[in-house]
Design a protein around this motif. Structure first.
Motif, PDB file in Angstrom:
ATOM      1  N   ARG A  49      39.141  27.865  -3.663  1.00 36.56           N
ATOM      2  CA  ARG A  49      39.578  28.905  -4.609  1.00 36.56           C
ATOM      3  C   ARG A  49      38.493  29.253  -5.619  1.00 36.56           C
ATOM      4  O   ARG A  49      38.436  30.368  -6.119  1.00 36.56           O
ATOM      5  CB  ARG A  49      40.862  28.476  -5.309  1.00 36.56           C
ATOM      6  N   ASP A  50      37.605  28.307  -5.925  1.00 39.56           N
ATOM      7  CA  ASP A  50      36.493  28.586  -6.833  1.00 39.56           C
ATOM      8  C   ASP A  50      35.375  29.357  -6.135  1.00 39.56           C
ATOM      9  O   ASP A  50      34.689  30.160  -6.747  1.00 39.56           O
ATOM     10  CB  ASP A  50      35.938  27.297  -7.421  1.00 39.56           C
ATOM     11  N   ILE A  51      35.204  29.120  -4.858  1.00 41.92           N
ATOM     12  CA  ILE A  51      34.153  29.799  -4.092  1.00 41.92           C
ATOM     13  C   ILE A  51      34.534  31.253  -3.849  1.00 41.92           C
ATOM     14  O   ILE A  51      33.695  32.148  -3.959  1.00 41.92           O
ATOM     15  CB  ILE A  51      33.908  29.069  -2.758  1.00 41.92           C
ATOM     16  N   PHE A  52      35.791  31.522  -3.530  1.00 39.02           N
ATOM     17  CA  PHE A  52      36.230  32.878  -3.193  1.00 39.02           C
ATOM     18  C   PHE A  52      36.411  33.770  -4.411  1.00 39.02           C
ATOM     19  O   PHE A  52      36.504  34.978  -4.267  1.00 39.02           O
ATOM     20  CB  PHE A  52      37.527  32.846  -2.376  1.00 39.02           C
ATOM     21  N   THR A  53      36.465  33.207  -5.591  1.00 43.90           N
ATOM     22  CA  THR A  53      36.642  34.042  -6.785  1.00 43.90           C
ATOM     23  C   THR A  53      35.336  34.359  -7.455  1.00 43.90           C
ATOM     24  O   THR A  53      34.319  33.852  -7.179  1.00 43.90           O
ATOM     25  CB  THR A  53      37.567  33.368  -7.816  1.00 43.90           C
TER      26      THR A  53
END
Length: 53
Positions: A49-53
């Motif tokens: 979720r941190d990579i995709f945002t």
């Protein structure tokens, strides 16, 4: 996993994304470059979720 169908508006936004190679109503395919970047960050303990945002 749940099935998500993208709206026409979402399809247009996804098509403009430089990390998306191919998009359809229910599937999107990321570029090889983004996949390598994702794996590199994931191995260094980042959450998806941190990579995709």
């Amino acid at each position: 996993m749940r099935k998500i169908l993208f709206s026409e508006v979402n399809l247009l936004k996804l098509q403009k994304n430089k990390n998306i190679l191919k998009v359809s109503k229910n599937v999107n395919t990321h570029t090889a470059h983004f996949k390598r970047l994702f794996i590199k960050k994931y191995i260094s303990s980042k959450l998806p979720r941190d990579i995709f945002t």
